[in-house]
Design a protein around this motif. Sequence first.
Motif, PDB file in Angstrom:
ATOM      1  N   MET A   1      -8.725 -12.193  56.361  1.00 37.79           N
ATOM      2  CA  MET A   1      -7.801 -11.115  55.999  1.00 37.79           C
ATOM      3  C   MET A   1      -6.708 -11.661  55.084  1.00 37.79           C
ATOM      4  N   GLU A   2      -6.519 -10.992  53.960  1.00 38.00           N
ATOM      5  CA  GLU A   2      -5.498 -11.397  52.995  1.00 38.00           C
ATOM      6  C   GLU A   2      -4.183 -10.690  53.300  1.00 38.00           C
ATOM      7  N   ILE A   3      -3.080 -11.394  53.122  1.00 32.64           N
ATOM      8  CA  ILE A   3      -1.760 -10.790  53.300  1.00 32.64           C
ATOM      9  C   ILE A   3      -1.103 -10.658  51.928  1.00 32.64           C
ATOM     10  N   LEU A   4      -0.761  -9.424  51.568  1.00 30.77           N
ATOM     11  CA  LEU A   4      -0.155  -9.120  50.278  1.00 30.77           C
ATOM     12  C   LEU A   4       1.270  -8.645  50.522  1.00 30.77           C
ATOM     13  N   GLN A   5       2.215  -9.190  49.751  1.00 30.20           N
ATOM     14  CA  GLN A   5       3.611  -8.838  49.969  1.00 30.20           C
ATOM     15  C   GLN A   5       4.262  -8.132  48.787  1.00 30.20           C
ATOM     16  N   SER A   6       3.581  -8.076  47.657  1.00 25.43           N
ATOM     17  CA  SER A   6       4.161  -7.401  46.496  1.00 25.43           C
ATOM     18  C   SER A   6       3.333  -6.169  46.125  1.00 25.43           C
ATOM     19  N   ALA A   7       4.018  -5.184  45.571  1.00 26.83           N
ATOM     20  CA  ALA A   7       3.339  -3.975  45.119  1.00 26.83           C
ATOM     21  C   ALA A   7       2.332  -4.312  44.026  1.00 26.83           C
ATOM     22  N   ALA A   8       2.697  -5.224  43.147  1.00 24.87           N
ATOM     23  CA  ALA A   8       1.794  -5.602  42.057  1.00 24.87           C
ATOM     24  C   ALA A   8       0.510  -6.232  42.593  1.00 24.87           C
ATOM     25  N   ALA A   9       0.630  -7.069  43.620  1.00 23.21           N
ATOM     26  CA  ALA A   9      -0.555  -7.715  44.200  1.00 23.21           C
ATOM     27  C   ALA A   9      -1.472  -6.686  44.851  1.00 23.21           C
ATOM     28  N   LEU A  10      -0.886  -5.722  45.562  1.00 21.92           N
ATOM     29  CA  LEU A  10      -1.713  -4.681  46.183  1.00 21.92           C
ATOM     30  C   LEU A  10      -2.400  -3.847  45.117  1.00 21.92           C
ATOM     31  N   GLN A  11      -1.675  -3.470  44.108  1.00 19.56           N
ATOM     32  CA  GLN A  11      -2.244  -2.634  43.047  1.00 19.56           C
ATOM     33  C   GLN A  11      -3.376  -3.364  42.324  1.00 19.56           C
ATOM     34  N   ALA A  12      -3.181  -4.638  42.028  1.00 25.42           N
ATOM     35  CA  ALA A  12      -4.226  -5.410  41.346  1.00 25.42           C
ATOM     36  C   ALA A  12      -5.483  -5.519  42.213  1.00 25.42           C
ATOM     37  N   GLN A  13      -5.275  -5.743  43.517  1.00 25.36           N
ATOM     38  CA  GLN A  13      -6.414  -5.891  44.410  1.00 25.36           C
ATOM     39  C   GLN A  13      -7.193  -4.586  44.556  1.00 25.36           C
ATOM     40  N   THR A  14      -6.485  -3.487  44.736  1.00 28.28           N
ATOM     41  CA  THR A  14      -7.188  -2.213  44.923  1.00 28.28           C
ATOM     42  C   THR A  14      -7.870  -1.754  43.627  1.00 28.28           C
ATOM     43  N   GLU A  15      -7.269  -2.074  42.490  1.00 33.73           N
ATOM     44  CA  GLU A  15      -7.928  -1.741  41.226  1.00 33.73           C
ATOM     45  C   GLU A  15      -9.224  -2.544  41.060  1.00 33.73           C
ATOM     46  N   LYS A  16      -9.212  -3.795  41.472  1.00 31.95           N
ATOM     47  CA  LYS A  16     -10.418  -4.618  41.401  1.00 31.95           C
ATOM     48  C   LYS A  16     -11.499  -4.054  42.323  1.00 31.95           C
ATOM     49  N   TRP A  17     -11.113  -3.690  43.539  1.00 34.76           N
ATOM     50  CA  TRP A  17     -12.100  -3.114  44.453  1.00 34.76           C
ATOM     51  C   TRP A  17     -12.718  -1.848  43.868  1.00 34.76           C
ATOM     52  N   ARG A  18     -11.906  -1.029  43.270  1.00 36.09           N
ATOM     53  CA  ARG A  18     -12.427   0.218  42.687  1.00 36.09           C
ATOM     54  C   ARG A  18     -13.378  -0.081  41.531  1.00 36.09           C
ATOM     55  N   ARG A  19     -13.028  -1.055  40.693  1.00 36.80           N
ATOM     56  CA  ARG A  19     -13.926  -1.436  39.595  1.00 36.80           C
ATOM     57  C   ARG A  19     -15.266  -1.921  40.133  1.00 36.80           C
ATOM     58  N   ASP A  20     -15.218  -2.583  41.289  1.00 35.48           N
ATOM     59  CA  ASP A  20     -16.439  -3.105  41.896  1.00 35.48           C
ATOM     60  C   ASP A  20     -17.208  -2.041  42.683  1.00 35.48           C
ATOM     61  N   GLY A  21     -16.707  -0.820  42.682  1.00 34.28           N
ATOM     62  CA  GLY A  21     -17.398   0.269  43.360  1.00 34.28           C
ATOM     63  C   GLY A  21     -17.202   0.304  44.862  1.00 34.28           C
ATOM     64  N   GLN A  22     -16.179  -0.370  45.360  1.00 33.13           N
ATOM     65  CA  GLN A  22     -15.942  -0.399  46.804  1.00 33.13           C
ATOM     66  C   GLN A  22     -15.011   0.733  47.223  1.00 33.13           C
ATOM     67  N   ARG A  23     -15.325   1.317  48.361  1.00 32.62           N
ATOM     68  CA  ARG A  23     -14.508   2.409  48.897  1.00 32.62           C
ATOM     69  C   ARG A  23     -13.404   1.827  49.784  1.00 32.62           C
ATOM     70  N   ILE A  24     -12.207   2.384  49.625  1.00 36.67           N
ATOM     71  CA  ILE A  24     -11.012   1.836  50.256  1.00 36.67           C
ATOM     72  C   ILE A  24     -10.487   2.788  51.330  1.00 36.67           C
ATOM     73  N   GLY A  25     -10.256   2.250  52.506  1.00 36.69           N
ATOM     74  CA  GLY A  25      -9.578   2.989  53.565  1.00 36.69           C
ATOM     75  C   GLY A  25      -8.167   2.444  53.727  1.00 36.69           C
ATOM     76  N   LEU A  26      -7.200   3.327  53.910  1.00 44.36           N
ATOM     77  CA  LEU A  26      -5.795   2.929  54.064  1.00 44.36           C
ATOM     78  C   LEU A  26      -5.271   3.428  55.404  1.00 44.36           C
ATOM     79  N   VAL A  27      -4.619   2.533  56.141  1.00 46.89           N
ATOM     80  CA  VAL A  27      -3.962   2.895  57.404  1.00 46.89           C
ATOM     81  C   VAL A  27      -2.482   2.537  57.278  1.00 46.89           C
ATOM     82  N   PRO A  28      -1.624   3.514  56.956  1.00 48.88           N
ATOM     83  CA  PRO A  28      -0.183   3.224  56.873  1.00 48.88           C
ATOM     84  C   PRO A  28       0.434   3.156  58.267  1.00 48.88           C
ATOM     85  N   THR A  29       1.223   2.121  58.540  1.00 57.12           N
ATOM     86  CA  THR A  29       1.887   1.977  59.833  1.00 57.12           C
ATOM     87  C   THR A  29       3.289   1.415  59.628  1.00 57.12           C
ATOM     88  N   MET A  30       4.071   1.464  60.714  1.00 58.91           N
ATOM     89  CA  MET A  30       5.356   0.770  60.724  1.00 58.91           C
ATOM     90  C   MET A  30       5.308  -0.432  61.664  1.00 58.91           C
TER      91      MET A  30
END
Length: 287
Positions: A1-30
């Motif tokens: 499991m990767e830990i991302l702390q910046s908005a830019a890192a999350l955005q870059a990672q999710t954009e890569k997953w989308r380019r690779d055709g992977q479906r993303i699930g998001l669970v927002p929590t506090m």
Amino acid sequence: MEILQSAAALQAQTEKWRRDGQRIGLVPTMGALHAGHLQLVQAAAAENDVVVVSIFVNPTQFNNADDFRLYPRLPAADAALLAPAGCTALFLPSVEEMYPQPSRLRFDFGPLEQVMEGAHRPGHFNGVATVVSKLFHLGRPHRAYFGQKDLQQVAIIRQLVADLSFDLDLISFATVREADGLAMSSRNRRLSAEARKIAPRLYAALQLGAKLLAEGRSVDSVKEDVFRFLALEEAIKLEYFEVADARTLQPIEGCSTSQDTALCIAAWLAEVRLIDNVMLQKHAPTS
């Protein structure tokens, strides 16, 4: 499991997953995760290729400074729970990362936010909508997962998704409860031992209300009985008990077999505020 702390890192990672055709699930929590959160993570892992869990205690949705200050923060313990549940990436930003400048957005959800939580916590849903919008833009999920315990929040986010045309499916899961019926909540950690013994009375009150409504009692008489039931425990300070249309969350005067009905409650036990709800499902007409 990767830990991302910046908005830019999350955005870059999710954009890569989308380019690779992977479906993303998001669970927002506090954070301060419990079995209810982990149920959402496991469901996301079963239905998507990758799962992002965000942990962010969002200051803009708190209208009580002490509640924000005392909200449980357990990032190391939370991270240890997430990987076995199927989390691919944990997004763990700071307040400065999520709000590099003060947010001036103002959402208006009309009658949906003028009742219950919205009426008692001014500005709460504006903060919720702001941070969830940010998470949706950064995480670009195909599906986002929330718990039914926060029924009004789910309704607000559903309206947000529709109004802003977010291209995702919103998935809601039933409330997960302790063995004695208490709805699982991160705030339960703040309950004293004595308050923890009393807290299941909120669910018992909801069950009583549901039973009386099913018997054909009027909403007003049901409310009176629920108020009396809770008044027997002096430690409980009831903030509201409402019987509402489950879709619009507007108060109703009587139950109908053709509509879903929500019974919603909020109360204080000492310095801890708890919410809960139960649903009465509509019945198909008999032939």
